[in-house]
Motif scaffolding. Sequence first.
Motif, mmCIF file in Angstrom:
data_model
loop_
_atom_site.group_PDB
_atom_site.id
_atom_site.type_symbol
_atom_site.label_atom_id
_atom_site.label_comp_id
_atom_site.label_asym_id
_atom_site.label_seq_id
_atom_site.Cartn_x
_atom_site.Cartn_y
_atom_site.Cartn_z
ATOM 1 N N THR A 1 59.517 81.882 -26.496
ATOM 2 C CA THR A 1 58.601 80.773 -26.748
ATOM 3 C C THR A 1 59.166 79.924 -27.886
ATOM 4 O O THR A 1 59.906 80.410 -28.743
ATOM 5 N N ILE A 2 58.802 78.675 -27.876
ATOM 6 C CA ILE A 2 59.245 77.747 -28.915
ATOM 7 C C ILE A 2 58.092 77.515 -29.879
ATOM 8 O O ILE A 2 56.974 77.222 -29.459
ATOM 9 N N ASP A 3 58.353 77.652 -31.141
ATOM 10 C CA ASP A 3 57.358 77.331 -32.169
ATOM 11 C C ASP A 3 57.417 75.813 -32.378
ATOM 12 O O ASP A 3 58.244 75.308 -33.134
ATOM 13 N N TRP A 4 56.558 75.087 -31.679
ATOM 14 C CA TRP A 4 56.610 73.630 -31.695
ATOM 15 C C TRP A 4 56.325 73.051 -33.076
ATOM 16 O O TRP A 4 56.738 71.927 -33.373
ATOM 17 N N ASN A 5 55.630 73.807 -33.936
ATOM 18 C CA ASN A 5 55.385 73.326 -35.299
ATOM 19 C C ASN A 5 56.658 73.343 -36.138
ATOM 20 O O ASN A 5 56.784 72.591 -37.100
ATOM 21 N N PHE B 1 59.707 73.005 -34.679
ATOM 22 C CA PHE B 1 60.724 72.286 -33.907
ATOM 23 C C PHE B 1 60.891 70.889 -34.498
ATOM 24 O O PHE B 1 60.012 70.038 -34.395
ATOM 25 N N THR B 2 62.017 70.664 -35.152
ATOM 26 C CA THR B 2 62.242 69.404 -35.874
ATOM 27 C C THR B 2 63.582 68.786 -35.469
ATOM 28 O O THR B 2 64.522 68.763 -36.254
ATOM 29 N N PRO B 3 63.667 68.274 -34.251
ATOM 30 C CA PRO B 3 64.966 67.765 -33.805
ATOM 31 C C PRO B 3 65.470 66.563 -34.599
ATOM 32 O O PRO B 3 66.669 66.452 -34.842
#
Length: 145
Positions: A2-6, A8-10
């Motif tokens: 799973t991706i921790d969208w919080n 995730f800082t592209p």
Amino acid sequence: MTIDWNAFTPWASLAGGALIGLAALWLLHANGRIAGISGIVGGLLRPAPLDRGWRIAFILGMLIAPTAWALVGTLPPMIIDADFPLLIVAGLVVGISTRYGSGCTSGHGVCGMSRLSPRSLVATGAFMASGFITVFVIRHLLGGA
């Protein structure tokens, strides 16, 4: 997975990577030097009269940058899940390895890979393989987190 969208800082990551690349390029063109941290710090231990200034400025820049960032933004939390003796052993292993490998991840991984240096391609492959093996052993064979 799973991706921790919080977390995730592209865009911030892209900007940071671009700044690292520009700094490495600037050092290469201005001084003809590779931006390898172990080599820069190691050069301070064997001082040459005309070689100290830029090395000290480079290290100070790395120390001042987080402070400058804290003035305009929020620094991410630093969580270290290891005890002090383990950190000492890890630091010694990394230090000895950079001497045997003739460089570190910044010199080989950032500067050497961008120059397509065969030595850096091999060194970076070894860094990555060591990391993969270490994570596999700790998480799957030893049952760590």
